[in-house]
Design a protein around this motif. Structure first.
Motif, mmCIF file in Angstrom:
data_model
loop_
_atom_site.group_PDB
_atom_site.id
_atom_site.type_symbol
_atom_site.label_atom_id
_atom_site.label_comp_id
_atom_site.label_asym_id
_atom_site.label_seq_id
_atom_site.Cartn_x
_atom_site.Cartn_y
_atom_site.Cartn_z
ATOM 1 N N VAL A 142 0.851 -1.234 -0.032
ATOM 2 C CA VAL A 142 -0.022 0.005 -0.010
ATOM 3 C C VAL A 142 0.883 1.381 0.024
ATOM 4 C CG1 VAL A 142 -2.009 -1.222 1.146
ATOM 5 C CG2 VAL A 142 -0.362 0.266 2.578
ATOM 6 N N LYS A 143 2.120 1.118 0.076
ATOM 7 C CA LYS A 143 3.008 2.351 0.165
ATOM 8 C C LYS A 143 2.828 3.257 -1.009
ATOM 9 C CE LYS A 143 7.859 3.767 1.391
ATOM 10 N NZ LYS A 143 7.389 4.441 2.389
ATOM 11 N N GLY A 144 2.691 4.637 -0.611
ATOM 12 C CA GLY A 144 2.634 5.366 -2.092
ATOM 13 C C GLY A 144 0.993 5.647 -2.154
ATOM 14 N N ARG A 145 0.159 4.838 -1.938
ATOM 15 C CA ARG A 145 -1.095 4.849 -2.255
ATOM 16 C C ARG A 145 -2.017 5.222 -1.134
ATOM 17 N NH1 ARG A 145 -3.841 0.605 -3.813
ATOM 18 N NH2 ARG A 145 -2.517 -0.950 -2.634
ATOM 19 N N PHE A 146 -1.864 4.767 0.092
ATOM 20 C CA PHE A 146 -2.472 5.110 1.273
ATOM 21 C C PHE A 146 -1.710 5.880 2.225
ATOM 22 C CE2 PHE A 146 -4.662 0.687 1.349
ATOM 23 C CZ PHE A 146 -5.266 0.701 0.191
ATOM 24 N N THR A 147 -2.412 6.739 3.108
ATOM 25 C CA THR A 147 -2.005 7.422 4.187
ATOM 26 C C THR A 147 -2.724 7.359 5.400
ATOM 27 O OG1 THR A 147 -1.336 9.274 2.434
ATOM 28 C CG2 THR A 147 -1.576 10.079 4.684
ATOM 29 N N ILE A 148 -1.974 7.180 6.667
ATOM 30 C CA ILE A 148 -2.652 7.102 7.723
ATOM 31 C C ILE A 148 -2.314 8.318 8.618
ATOM 32 C CG2 ILE A 148 -0.368 6.050 8.855
ATOM 33 C CD1 ILE A 148 -2.135 4.349 10.610
ATOM 34 N N SER A 149 -3.289 8.612 9.396
ATOM 35 C CA SER A 149 -3.380 9.735 10.326
ATOM 36 C C SER A 149 -4.043 9.584 11.378
ATOM 37 C CB SER A 149 -3.876 11.036 9.320
ATOM 38 O OG SER A 149 -5.352 10.932 9.291
ATOM 39 N N ARG A 150 -3.836 10.512 12.449
ATOM 40 C CA ARG A 150 -4.588 10.291 13.841
ATOM 41 C C ARG A 150 -4.746 11.905 14.124
ATOM 42 N NH1 ARG A 150 -1.370 6.888 17.765
ATOM 43 N NH2 ARG A 150 -3.026 7.277 19.230
ATOM 44 N N ASP A 151 -5.883 11.817 15.062
ATOM 45 C CA ASP A 151 -6.290 13.337 15.936
ATOM 46 C C ASP A 151 -6.336 12.710 17.169
ATOM 47 O OD1 ASP A 151 -7.254 15.470 16.858
ATOM 48 O OD2 ASP A 151 -8.167 16.013 15.131
ATOM 49 N N ASN A 152 -5.325 12.930 17.967
ATOM 50 C CA ASN A 152 -5.456 12.498 19.512
ATOM 51 C C ASN A 152 -6.628 13.243 20.252
ATOM 52 O OD1 ASN A 152 -3.584 10.414 18.991
ATOM 53 N ND2 ASN A 152 -1.870 11.713 19.840
ATOM 54 N N LYS B 21 -9.341 14.348 19.087
ATOM 55 C CA LYS B 21 -10.785 13.921 19.062
ATOM 56 C C LYS B 21 -10.707 12.362 18.991
ATOM 57 C CE LYS B 21 -11.735 17.345 15.547
ATOM 58 N NZ LYS B 21 -11.970 17.521 13.897
ATOM 59 N N ASN B 22 -9.708 11.483 19.502
ATOM 60 C CA ASN B 22 -9.738 10.144 19.648
ATOM 61 C C ASN B 22 -10.281 9.301 18.298
ATOM 62 O OD1 ASN B 22 -9.240 10.473 22.160
ATOM 63 N ND2 ASN B 22 -11.020 8.809 23.014
ATOM 64 N N THR B 23 -9.592 9.870 17.033
ATOM 65 C CA THR B 23 -10.103 9.110 15.814
ATOM 66 C C THR B 23 -8.524 8.885 14.910
ATOM 67 O OG1 THR B 23 -10.079 11.562 14.801
ATOM 68 C CG2 THR B 23 -12.274 10.430 15.756
ATOM 69 N N ALA B 24 -8.766 8.131 14.306
ATOM 70 C CA ALA B 24 -7.557 7.664 13.231
ATOM 71 C C ALA B 24 -8.193 7.544 11.836
ATOM 72 C CB ALA B 24 -6.889 6.628 13.540
ATOM 73 N N HIS B 25 -7.663 7.839 10.826
ATOM 74 C CA HIS B 25 -7.914 7.758 9.459
ATOM 75 C C HIS B 25 -6.991 6.874 8.496
ATOM 76 C CE1 HIS B 25 -10.931 10.697 10.625
ATOM 77 N NE2 HIS B 25 -10.193 11.334 11.278
ATOM 78 N N LEU B 26 -7.852 6.537 7.403
ATOM 79 C CA LEU B 26 -6.969 5.667 6.273
ATOM 80 C C LEU B 26 -7.393 6.595 5.060
ATOM 81 C CD1 LEU B 26 -4.497 3.787 5.911
ATOM 82 C CD2 LEU B 26 -6.275 2.398 5.461
ATOM 83 N N GLN B 27 -6.462 7.301 4.476
ATOM 84 C CA GLN B 27 -6.953 7.926 3.138
ATOM 85 C C GLN B 27 -6.275 7.029 1.874
ATOM 86 O OE1 GLN B 27 -8.723 9.867 1.404
ATOM 87 N NE2 GLN B 27 -7.901 11.768 1.211
ATOM 88 N N MET B 28 -7.224 6.379 1.107
ATOM 89 C CA MET B 28 -6.655 5.217 0.298
ATOM 90 C C MET B 28 -6.992 5.779 -1.326
ATOM 91 S SD MET B 28 -8.432 1.701 2.021
ATOM 92 C CE MET B 28 -9.997 2.447 1.755
ATOM 93 N N THR B 29 -5.979 5.624 -1.980
ATOM 94 C CA THR B 29 -6.373 6.250 -3.453
ATOM 95 C C THR B 29 -5.654 5.165 -4.358
ATOM 96 O OG1 THR B 29 -4.011 7.399 -3.227
ATOM 97 C CG2 THR B 29 -6.023 8.779 -2.748
ATOM 98 N N SER B 30 -5.938 5.312 -5.681
ATOM 99 C CA SER B 30 -5.278 4.285 -6.497
ATOM 100 C C SER B 30 -5.888 2.818 -6.134
ATOM 101 C CB SER B 30 -4.009 4.400 -6.935
ATOM 102 O OG SER B 30 -3.617 5.765 -7.090
#
Length: 123
Positions: free
Chosen positions: A64-74, A76-85
């Motif tokens: 997934v490297k180069g296509r997905f991006t992980i992030s978090r907001d401590n 807000k107690n949330t995390a996200h996974l942005q998926m492209t391509s």
């Protein structure tokens, strides 16, 4: 102690994008590193990304490297996974996992899984 609810999955065409969210409940969410795993039909769980709590450094599986991006907001107690391509082989149920260290991400072996969120990539 932490509980996670994953959301944002759905049906998307190859080459498209999708954003997954993970909301945590419980205390001390910010103390833990967090990872996204997935399980494709007929396959083992695969660790695809990890984000640390200390400095927000990240790791990605080669798939997934180069296509997905992980992030978090401590805050807000949330995390996200942005998926492209997105590719058909990205079709899987996606899960959040905590209580491990990203420094040993390759050795993570979660014993329990939540309900996850289904991602289907198909034309």
């Amino acid at each position: 102690q932490l509980k996670f609810v994953e959301s944002g999955g759905g049906l998307v065409q190859p080459g498209g994008s999708l954003n997954l969210s993970c909301e945590a409940s419980g205390s001390n969410y910010a103390y833990y590193d967090l990872a996204w795993f997935r399980q494709a039909p007929g396959r083992e769980h695969e660790g695809i990304s990890c984000i640390s709590t200390r400095d927000a450094s990240t790791k990605y599986a080669a798939t997934v490297k180069g296509r997905f991006t992980i992030s978090r907001d401590n805050a807000k107690n949330t995390a996200h996974l942005q998926m492209t391509s997105l590719k058909p082989e990205d079709t899987a149920v996606y899960y959040c996992v905590a209580n491990y260290a990203c420094s040993i991400f390759d050795a993570w072996s979660p014993a329990h899984w939540g309900q996850g969120t289904q991602v289907t990539v198909s034309s």
